[in-house]
Structure formats: structure tokens, C-alpha cells
Design an enzyme around this catalytic site. Structure first.
Site, PDB file in Angstrom:
ATOM      1  N   TYR A  98      42.357  38.294  40.780  1.00  0.00           N
ATOM      2  CA  TYR A  98      43.071  37.982  42.017  1.00  0.00           C
ATOM      3  C   TYR A  98      44.529  37.569  41.784  1.00  0.00           C
ATOM      4  CZ  TYR A  98      38.915  38.620  44.855  1.00  0.00           C
ATOM      5  OH  TYR A  98      37.839  39.177  45.504  1.00  0.00           O
ATOM      6  N   GLU A 140      31.668  36.027  46.183  1.00  0.00           N
ATOM      7  CA  GLU A 140      31.298  36.859  45.030  1.00  0.00           C
ATOM      8  C   GLU A 140      30.574  36.043  43.968  1.00  0.00           C
ATOM      9  OE1 GLU A 140      35.127  38.522  44.150  1.00  0.00           O
ATOM     10  OE2 GLU A 140      35.199  39.436  46.141  1.00  0.00           O
ATOM     11  N   GLY A 386      32.507  54.346  51.243  1.00  0.00           N
ATOM     12  CA  GLY A 386      33.921  54.387  50.897  1.00  0.00           C
ATOM     13  C   GLY A 386      34.668  53.254  51.570  1.00  0.00           C
ATOM     14  N   PRO A 387      36.006  53.282  51.555  1.00  0.00           N
ATOM     15  CA  PRO A 387      36.798  52.212  52.162  1.00  0.00           C
ATOM     16  C   PRO A 387      36.480  52.066  53.643  1.00  0.00           C
ATOM     17  CG  PRO A 387      38.183  53.589  50.786  1.00  0.00           C
ATOM     18  CD  PRO A 387      36.853  54.289  50.889  1.00  0.00           C
TER      19      PRO A 387
END
Length: 394
Positions: A98, A140, A386-387
Site C-alpha cells: 500500500y 484482508e 474482472g474489474p
């Protein structure tokens, strides 16, 4: 969540940032890959980079997150964050990545907006970024803890089953012979392959088999790009992977899953290869003895293109109160319908929760039809392969 001073600055600059966000993300990725070419080679989807889809998705998520902070300052957009975090976890994204993104993103913002990026503006958008980044890192971390793993594991292909001219099912077992974690119907795994040019590309594929088995099952559609490049990984899997070969798979991730106490009426709508998570859901519902109404809807080019049709029909038939409605653009058979999916003649039960998977225009059209039939927006869930351009475009 956003400090009062930063909120004022972000509100004032959001139109300018939003107008330039496409150029910002384009320069961001150019800078990122120039500094870290391994990310494009081994992590990011090169097809989505070439088409611009990934840039659109990133731009949409940043703008949407900033807008949510302003419009709902006391509520974090967990649905959006969860969707992104699941995809990141399937790729093995780590917290230390990040700051790298921050460095190149903010350099791109400064390049595009120039003198408009005052210290106050930079500080306000820095706060937006780290609110989003830290929230994703936290989600996450929890996903990694729940799965017990981060990264990919070696799996052997034990069976390869042709489904249609362009869809193949692979059944796999762990090469190390270790235990197989449970998954929830609707989830996906990341699959990593080594390509001929030395790149290691990763793609996500829904688990199309029934939960609770020791095998993983994915059904892969070969992507013909048309005006865009052909799918690198899907074509590699079709051309080069057979029984006995080994693939790298992540643990299961994804938030398009049936609720824990799903006992009301359901509608499962899919198109094309979007059938894969729906078949897994039907298998789960049949195994759990679901008794409420289930409406199954699917659209495809033709019956011959309808992957997993036998399973689609068989699991539907196992449910005590279920109906299937198949639409084909050509060669429709008796008992099916010709044309695109149209819900106008299909009963939708009060209190229905809907799950959608397929091309974005299909999901937009079905969502609109469902809302006209009284289904609440909060009860319509979707999966994008996908995105997430649904987010990027609105």
C-alpha cells in the site's frame, strides 16, 4: 471518519479530481510499472491493463469511496471495501504494497493537477487514501486469518471435462495431500500459471462444483478478445493443461455467497460463463434441503453454448419448489425461450433475494427488471468477472 477540515477540502476538490481521475490512474500505472515491472508481469492482469478496464475500476473505487465519506460520514462503505478486499486476498496482496501504491498515485495526482495540489489538498486526499487503505488492510488480514493461508498452493488436475466448444471443467486435488478447506457456494479461487514469455499471470475462476467435496472444480471459458487481445490465461489453460498437470490455486474468496440463514425465496440469474457460481449455489441449496421457491434464469447464445447445463437442470430439479427459465439468442429448444433474458413473464415472489452473475449489461438489465417487480435494491447481489466496472460507471 474523515476529519472536518479534510472533508471541506475534499468536497471542494472532488469535482476536479473526479474529472481528472482517468488521467491520474493512467499515469499512476505507468509510474508503478516503470518502477516495479514485476507487478505487471506477475500480479496485474495484463489484458485488463491493455484494455483500460483496471484503470476505470481503480478510478471508480477512489471516487466512490471519497463520495461515500462525504455523503455518509458515519458509515464506512463495507460492501465496496469487502468486494475489493476479497479480490486482493485472492491475489495475496500484502500491507507493505500500500505505501508503494501511495507513492506513485500521489505523484500522478501532482503531475496532473499541478499547482492545484496545495499542501492542504494533498493532506486531505492523503487522509482519504489511508482511510481506504487501512480499512482494506484490516479486512484482508481477517480474510487471511480465516483462510489460514496467504498465497497459492499447488493442485494437481485429476480430470479435464469439455463442457462446450469454449468451456472446459478442471477438477483438482492438493498436490501435498493435505486437508482441503471448506468454501461457500459462489466463491472463487485465483489460478496462477507460467506463460511462455516467463510471466506469471493470475486469474479468478468461480468454483463450479458442489461445496463439501475434497476436489476443487473450476470451469474456464476460453476468451476470444475480438478487438481486444485473447485471454492469456484462459487460452493457456485450454491449450496446455491436462490431467496430471499442476496449477497454483489460492484459498476460496468472494462475497457473492448465500446468507447463513437463507430460507426465503431466491432468484439466481446468470448469462454465459456466469452460470458457474449459480450451479454451485444450486448444489448447496439442494444439499441443504432448501424448501422455499427458487427461480433459476439463464441466458446464452445457444443451447450448445450453455456450459454446465446438465448440472443446472439437475440441481434445479432436486429442489421441491424451483423453476428454470432458459433464454437462447438462437436455436432455442422446446421449453426454452428465444432472445435475451426477459423477466416480464416470470413470477418473482415477494421477499425474493436475487443473485446475478454475467456480463455487465445483462446484470444492469436484470437488476432494473427486478426492481420494477418490487425487489429491494439491498436484496440484489452480483458478481463481476474482472474489474468491477459497475462501480466505476456509477
Amino acid at each position: 471518519m474523515l476529519s472536518e477540515q479534510s472533508a471541506v477540502t475534499v468536497r471542494a476538490t472532488l469535482p476536479a479530481v473526479g474529472a481528472a481521475i482517468g488521467e491520474i490512474t493512467e499515469r499512476f500505472y505507468a509510474r508503478l510499472f516503470a518502477a516495479h515491472p514485476e507487478l505487471l508481469r506477475d500480479l496485474f492482469n495484463r489484458g485488463n491493463q491493455a484494455s483500460g478496464a483496471q484503470r476505470q475500476a481503480l478510478a471508480g473505487s477512489i471516487a466512490a469511496f471519497a463520495t461515500q465519506l462525504l455523503e455518509h460520514p458515519d458509515r464506512r462503505p463495507d460492501a465496496m471495501l469487502g468486494r475489493i478486499a476479497h479480490k486482493h486476498a485472492s491475489l495475496g496482496v500484502a500491507p507493505e504494497q500500500y505505501p508503494v501504491v501511495h507513492e506513485h498515485l500521489f505523484a500522478a495526482i501532482a503531475e496532473v493537477l499541478g499547482e492545484a495540489v496545495t499542501p492542504e489538498v494533498a493532506a486531505a486526499w492523503d487522509e482519504v487514501y489511508w482511510l481506504m487503505a487501512n480499512a482494506l488492510i484490516a479486512v484482508e488480514r481477517r480474510l487471511y486469518e480465516e483462510s489460514g493461508s496467504r498465497g497459492l498452493r499447488r493442485w494437481e488436475v485429476v480430470e479435464r471435462v469439455p463442457e462446450t466448444a469454449d468451456v472446459v471443467t478442471f477438477r483438482l486435488r492438493p498436490l501435498d495431500g493435505g486437508p482441503v478447506a471448506a468454501f461457500r457456494a459462489g466463491q472463487y479461487v485465483s489460478v496462477g500459471v507460467a506463460l511462455a514469455d516467463g510471466a506469471r499471470q493470475i486469474r479468478q475462476y468461480s468454483l463450479s462444483g458442489a461445496p463439501g467435496t475434497v476436489l476443487r472444480q473450476i470451469s474456464v471459458k476460453r476468451v476470444h478478445g475480438g478487438t481486444a487481445p485473447d485471454g492469456e490465461v484462459s487460452n493457456h489453460l485450454h491449450a496446455h493443461v491436462a490431467a496430471g498437470d499442476v496449477l497454483d490455486l489460492s484459498e476460496p474468496y468472494g462475497d457473492l455467497v448465500l446468507g447463513d440463514a437463507e430460507d426465503g425465496p431466491l432468484l439466481l440469474a446468470s448469462a454465459g460463463i456466469g452460470v458457474t457460481p449459480m450451479v454451485a449455489m444450486l448444489a448447496s441449496l439442494a444439499a441443504d434441503g432448501h424448501r422455499a421457491p427458487v427461480t433459476v434464469v439463464h441466458g446464452d447464445r445457444s443451447p450448445a453454448d450453455h456450459a454446465l447445463r446438465t448440472d443446472h437442470e439437475a440441481y434445479t430439479a432436486k429442489l421441491p419448489d424451483a423453476s428454470a427459465h432458459f433464454f437462447y439468442e438462437r436455436a432455442a429448444e422446446p421449453g426454452t425461450r428465444t432472445g435475451l433474458v426477459d423477466l416480464s413473464g416470470i413470477a418473482v415472489h415477494p421477499g425474493t433475494r436475487a443473485y446475478l452473475c454475467g456480463p455487465l449489461p445483462f446484470m444492469r438489465a436484470v437488476r432494473t427488471q427486478l426492481m420494477r417487480k418490487g425487489v429491494a435494491a439491498a436484496d440484489i447481489h452480483y458478481e463481476v468477472f474482472g474489474p468491477d466496472l459497475w462501480l466505476a460507471k456509477g
